[in-house]
Design an enzyme around this catalytic site. Structure first.
Site: not given
Length: 244
Positions: A87, A150
């Site tokens: 995560n 990203y």
């Protein structure tokens, strides 16, 4: 019976936001959970809140040694690991021309290399457990374009998930990726970006950001035996954004 009864999980970046929401739901559903993060204060607070079935371990997800320590601690305290939720991650919204090499390598290390290291570290433990489930948190920007750095890393997470799923299938280990859209977490709703994010949320087909718990419900499904025939797949939770 609880949906994760008997499961031992590692969740990275779990001191706050989505990671903490995943940890809370996993505990509620009967799992024992190792919470990792660089933020010791918040990580220990979450572990204390969740009780004896939660353990906090400080971790830099970009180092192989820290991964070895986390897996060893999980086995020592709870037993062989059969769930990993990769995560931990960071965002960056600079243009390609403004992004330095150092900044680019940092986001690659945290968002992409950490997933490789985590899977490599946990697979031997899952073999001891005779199976497992790896859930790699990507992004809707692993499906459609977003900011340089990203987007690249989140597409990479999607790719390594598929490759690992094929390699690990004969171990009884499933590997899937989750692709959240705009989630109401501290990383997203910062003071300098809050107004911009709230304005963007008006254009989401469901007209709102998601709560972290809405992503956690999907992660729970993939961690559980309910998803026993799902591997190498993307699961999108974005309020309809990528359908536009």
């Amino acid at each position: 019976m609880a949906r994760l009864e008997g499961k031992i999980a590692i969740i990275t970046g779990a001191a706050q936001g989505m990671g903490a929401a995943h940890a809370r739901l996993f505990i509620e559903e009967g799992a024992k959970v190792v919470i990792t993060d660089l933020n010791t204060e918040k990580g220990e607070a979450v572990a204390k809140e969740l009780g004896e079935n939660a353990l906090f371990v400080k971790q830099n997800v970009t180092t192989e040694q820290d991964w070895a320590t986390v897996v060893a601690k999980a086995e020592e305290v709870f037993g062989p690991v059969n769930v990993l939720v990769n995560n931990a991650g960071i965002t960056m919204s600079k243009s390609l021309l403004e992004t330095t090499e150092e900044e680019y390598r940092r986001i690659v290390d945290i968002n992409q290399v950490s997933v490789f290291l985590g899977m490599k570290a946990v697979i031997p433990s899952m073999q001891k457990a005779e199976g497992g489930s790896i859930v790699n948190i990507s992004s809707m920007n692993g499906i459609v374009a977003g900011a340089v750095g990203y987007t690249d890393t989140k597409f990479a997470v999607r790719g390594i998930t598929k490759a690992a799923a094929m390699e690990c299938s004969h171990y009884g280990i499933r590997v899937n990726s989750v692709h959240p859209g705009v989630i109401e977490t501290p990383m997203i709703v910062q003071e300098d970006t809050k107004a911009q994010v709230e304005e963007f949320a008006k254009h989401i087909p469901l007209k709102r950001m998601a709560k972290p718990e809405e992503v956690s419900n999907l992660v729970l499904y993939l961690a559980s035996d309910e998803s026993s025939y799902s591997t190498g797949s993307e699961f999108i939770v974005d309020g309809g954004l990528t359908a536009m």
